[in-house]
Design an enzyme around this catalytic site. Sequence first.
Site, short mmCIF file in Angstrom:
data_model
loop_
_atom_site.label_atom_id
_atom_site.label_comp_id
_atom_site.label_asym_id
_atom_site.label_seq_id
_atom_site.Cartn_x
_atom_site.Cartn_y
_atom_site.Cartn_z
CB CYS A 90 33.63 41.69 41.53
SG CYS A 90 32.63 40.06 40.70
NE ARG A 137 39.43 39.25 35.95
CZ ARG A 137 38.25 38.96 35.91
NH1 ARG A 137 38.00 37.52 36.49
NH2 ARG A 137 37.40 39.62 35.70
CG HIS A 144 30.16 40.68 45.13
ND1 HIS A 144 28.84 40.52 44.40
CD2 HIS A 144 30.92 40.45 44.21
CE1 HIS A 144 29.00 40.44 43.34
NE2 HIS A 144 30.13 40.10 42.82
P1 NAP Z 1 25.63 42.99 30.74
O1 NAP Z 1 24.92 43.88 31.65
O2 NAP Z 1 25.01 41.87 30.21
O3 NAP Z 1 26.33 43.73 29.38
C1 NAP Z 1 27.06 42.96 28.31
C2 NAP Z 1 27.57 44.11 27.39
O4 NAP Z 1 28.46 43.47 26.50
C3 NAP Z 1 26.57 45.02 26.71
O5 NAP Z 1 27.11 46.19 26.50
C4 NAP Z 1 26.57 44.32 25.53
O6 NAP Z 1 25.99 44.99 24.60
C5 NAP Z 1 27.87 43.98 25.13
N1 NAP Z 1 28.05 42.91 24.10
C6 NAP Z 1 27.49 41.42 24.36
N2 NAP Z 1 28.02 41.04 23.16
C7 NAP Z 1 28.66 41.61 22.35
C8 NAP Z 1 29.66 41.55 21.22
N3 NAP Z 1 29.27 40.63 20.33
N4 NAP Z 1 30.21 42.61 20.72
C9 NAP Z 1 30.33 43.68 21.47
N5 NAP Z 1 29.61 43.87 22.85
C10 NAP Z 1 28.92 42.72 22.91
O7 NAP Z 1 26.99 42.39 31.35
P2 NAP Z 1 28.02 43.16 32.50
O8 NAP Z 1 27.56 42.83 33.95
O9 NAP Z 1 28.11 44.49 32.22
O10 NAP Z 1 29.29 42.28 32.23
C11 NAP Z 1 30.19 42.61 31.01
C12 NAP Z 1 31.42 41.60 31.09
O11 NAP Z 1 32.22 42.42 32.03
C13 NAP Z 1 30.99 40.40 31.67
O12 NAP Z 1 31.03 39.31 30.71
C14 NAP Z 1 32.47 39.91 32.57
O13 NAP Z 1 33.54 39.34 31.53
C15 NAP Z 1 32.59 41.39 32.96
N6 NAP Z 1 32.67 41.45 34.45
C16 NAP Z 1 33.67 41.50 35.13
C17 NAP Z 1 33.38 41.64 36.48
C18 NAP Z 1 34.42 41.50 37.47
O14 NAP Z 1 34.49 40.78 38.44
N7 NAP Z 1 35.66 42.59 37.32
C19 NAP Z 1 32.05 41.87 37.01
C20 NAP Z 1 30.98 41.85 36.26
C21 NAP Z 1 31.31 41.87 34.79
P3 NAP Z 1 24.41 44.75 23.81
O15 NAP Z 1 23.62 46.00 24.38
O16 NAP Z 1 24.79 45.37 22.18
O17 NAP Z 1 23.89 43.71 24.09
N1 12T Z 2 30.62 34.91 36.17
O1 12T Z 2 34.58 38.64 35.23
O2 12T Z 2 28.50 36.10 37.71
O3 12T Z 2 35.38 36.98 36.44
O4 12T Z 2 29.12 37.39 39.21
C1 12T Z 2 32.46 38.46 37.27
C2 12T Z 2 31.22 38.26 37.82
C3 12T Z 2 32.48 36.50 35.86
C4 12T Z 2 34.41 37.77 35.96
C5 12T Z 2 29.17 36.86 38.10
C6 12T Z 2 31.12 36.27 36.45
C7 12T Z 2 32.98 37.57 36.38
C8 12T Z 2 30.56 36.86 37.63
#
Ligand code: NAP
Ligand code: 12T
Length: 348
Positions: free
Chosen positions: A132, A103, A252
Amino acid sequence: MSHKVAYNVAVVGATGAVGQKIIKLLEEKNFPIDEIKLLSSSRSAGKKVLFNGKEVTVEEAVPESFKGVDIALFSAGGSISKQLAPEAVKHGAVVVDNTSAYRMDENVPLVVPEVNKEDILKHNGIIANPNCSTIQMVAALKPLQKAFGLSRVIVSTYQAVSGAGMSANKELENQSASHLNNEEMNAEILPVKSDKKHYPIAFNALPQIDVFQDNGYTFEEMKMINETKKIMHAPDLSVAATCVRLPIFTSHAESVYVELNSTNLSVEDIQKVLDDADGVILEDDPKTQTYPTPLSAANREEVFVGRVRKDPDLDNGFHMWIVSDNLMKGAAWNTVQIAETLIENKGL
Ligand code: NAP
Ligand code: 12T
């Protein structure tokens, strides 16, 4: 550059909280897809998921996964993006990355389409989706900055557990059940899974989201501070943040204080600008107790604003309440919107 009518799309983190919402939005918005690849870790590889009525098998994400992919939407954590986004770019894909990995990189546009969509076309293969809490705040701040000038922002957040992934949702459910059954609450995920201490989130409020930095702010607070300046092209804007996790599943909320450059403004002046802003819905009428809440904003794409008030002491100071679904505009919808904008502007 060839301009196709349908694209090969990869969703990395397809089984996660954000990935699942991305898949739903690609279907609902009739995103022009030729082939879709659903990628995860080896844990979920082999799972079958329906996409537009057809069964798709989830595959493990590896560098070769991106052969022939035009657009890759990453939401699998920062380390996966650091490892695999450059591989996707090498294979000719444009990456929209939902993690904090790129970012603040000067060569990577950080985009909220309603605010700075012109930045998208400056990409060198990767476009970053902001945090977010930042996305929903800048959607409301940008129109105010444009209309009146903006010098200072102070924000306190009230954040949902789903931002921390599916395991955090599960933790809130389990702790709530334990508490209501007079059992001890077990805390292993929040505030930060990899950190040393864990506190219960159920019936609680935690003033820590993401890890602490040397200056005493958390990384979530610093993301809001730094990303806001970058997205709004306002390096001199003063921003301070306090980020708090609440036992809420979705959306949020933020209490935001702004100091504008124009004087003699009324609450109605502010409300009119917000009411006219793209992607923002004004829900603000104390007489009828009208204001947005996390539940009213859930599953919606827009950013909702209410409780606009003038500061009691400072003529150019205003307070407001900003609410949005953290997995929609805060993550999946903004990501899909960036991909749609890329296609509209022939950036692929
Ligand atoms: P989550 O529900 O824990 O899901 C994680 C996902 O990543 C699952 O599909 C998981 O697959 C996959 N994964 C984990 N380890 C991996 C690996 N080694 N190789 C490939 N895929 C892998 O988390 P989430 O809330 O969806 O968030 C995922 C990510 O999105 C966060 O870590 C963050 O960086 C980002 N995010 C961003 C925002 C934002 O503010 N824009 C908000 C929320 C999240 P499996 O099913 O195989 O475990
Ligand atoms: N730790 O992608 O925990 O910057 O709510 C978004 C949400 C990281 C991110 C959370 C986090 C991000 C959370």
